[in-house]
Design an enzyme around this catalytic site. Structure first.
Site, mmCIF file in Angstrom:
data_model
loop_
_atom_site.group_PDB
_atom_site.id
_atom_site.type_symbol
_atom_site.label_atom_id
_atom_site.label_comp_id
_atom_site.label_asym_id
_atom_site.label_seq_id
_atom_site.Cartn_x
_atom_site.Cartn_y
_atom_site.Cartn_z
ATOM 1 N N ASP A 35 -100.596 6.700 34.237
ATOM 2 C CA ASP A 35 -99.268 7.252 33.968
ATOM 3 C C ASP A 35 -99.417 8.702 33.511
ATOM 4 O OD1 ASP A 35 -96.274 5.820 33.210
ATOM 5 O OD2 ASP A 35 -96.695 7.825 32.410
ATOM 6 N N ILE A 36 -98.538 9.563 33.994
ATOM 7 C CA ILE A 36 -98.612 10.989 33.684
ATOM 8 C C ILE A 36 -98.263 11.272 32.219
ATOM 9 C CG2 ILE A 36 -96.230 11.708 34.235
ATOM 10 C CD1 ILE A 36 -97.523 13.946 35.970
ATOM 11 N N ASN A 93 -89.885 -2.409 34.192
ATOM 12 C CA ASN A 93 -88.471 -2.139 33.964
ATOM 13 C C ASN A 93 -87.728 -2.318 35.284
ATOM 14 O OD1 ASN A 93 -88.672 -1.393 31.185
ATOM 15 N ND2 ASN A 93 -89.644 0.513 31.840
ATOM 16 N N GLU A 101 -86.786 4.394 35.504
ATOM 17 C CA GLU A 101 -86.625 5.803 35.897
ATOM 18 C C GLU A 101 -87.015 6.054 37.350
ATOM 19 O OE1 GLU A 101 -88.863 8.167 33.149
ATOM 20 O OE2 GLU A 101 -87.615 7.568 31.450
ATOM 21 N N VAL A 102 -88.093 5.438 37.788
ATOM 22 C CA VAL A 102 -88.570 5.684 39.153
ATOM 23 C C VAL A 102 -88.213 4.475 40.019
ATOM 24 C CG1 VAL A 102 -90.575 6.151 40.604
ATOM 25 C CG2 VAL A 102 -90.471 7.104 38.284
ATOM 26 N N HIS A 106 -92.860 -0.771 39.819
ATOM 27 C CA HIS A 106 -94.155 -0.491 39.191
ATOM 28 C C HIS A 106 -94.353 -1.408 38.005
ATOM 29 C CE1 HIS A 106 -91.044 2.310 37.811
ATOM 30 N NE2 HIS A 106 -91.599 2.275 36.604
ATOM 31 N N HIS A 108 -96.249 -1.547 34.483
ATOM 32 C CA HIS A 108 -96.972 -0.763 33.479
ATOM 33 C C HIS A 108 -98.054 -1.663 32.900
ATOM 34 C CE1 HIS A 108 -93.855 2.491 32.815
ATOM 35 N NE2 HIS A 108 -93.073 1.537 33.305
#
Ligand code: AMP
Length: 123
Positions: A35-36, A93, A101-102, A106, A108
């Site tokens: 993760d960025i 999420n 958000e994206v 995904h 996490h």
């Protein structure tokens, strides 16, 4: 209602190689990268390669091979980053209420410290 996948989302661009990522793992059906903006000492995202918006979309429409590929990738990534012991958290999420958000599914993977209780008491 069918989900509409936005092919311009940031993870789609990572999958196409248009922007870089710090890759941890790749298989036929999944890609994992750091993760960025990590929330824990180890914070890796595991994504399916197929165009799925979220868990709801994926669980309804992905093939058995894609589903197995993502689940196996998550376990493999946790082992690769040394998190199988003492443990880690997998979280996804899904949608607006979860503040996704994206809009590409995904998982996490959080690890590297004591993660506390699962979730705070909400209103
Ligand atoms: P979510 O709120 O579950 O949709 O989480 C999206 C996650 O994607 C956040 O933790 C971001 O830090 C992460 N993220 C956004 N852009 C990138 C990127 N280019 N590379 C890696 N992680 C990213």
């Amino acid at each position: 209602m069918a989900k509409t996948y936005d092919t311009g989302n940031i993870f789609a661009r990572i999958l196409r190689g248009e922007i870089p990522c710090k890759k941890v793992y790749e298989s036929d059906h999944a890609l994992a990268f750091h993760d960025i903006n990590p929330q824990t000492p180890t914070h890796v995202l595991v994504i399916p390669k197929g165009p799925y918006v979220d868990w709801d979309h994926f669980s309804a429409e992905a093939s058995e091979a894609e589903i197995a590929g993502l689940i196996r990738a998550a376990g493999e990534v946790a082992r690769l980053v040394g998190a199988a012991e003492p443990g880690y958290r997998v979280l996804s999420n899904c949608g607006e209420a979860a503040h996704q958000e994206v809009p590409h599914l995904h998982l996490h993977i959080f690890a590297g410290r004591d993660l506390g209780r699962m979730i705070g008491k909400g209103e």
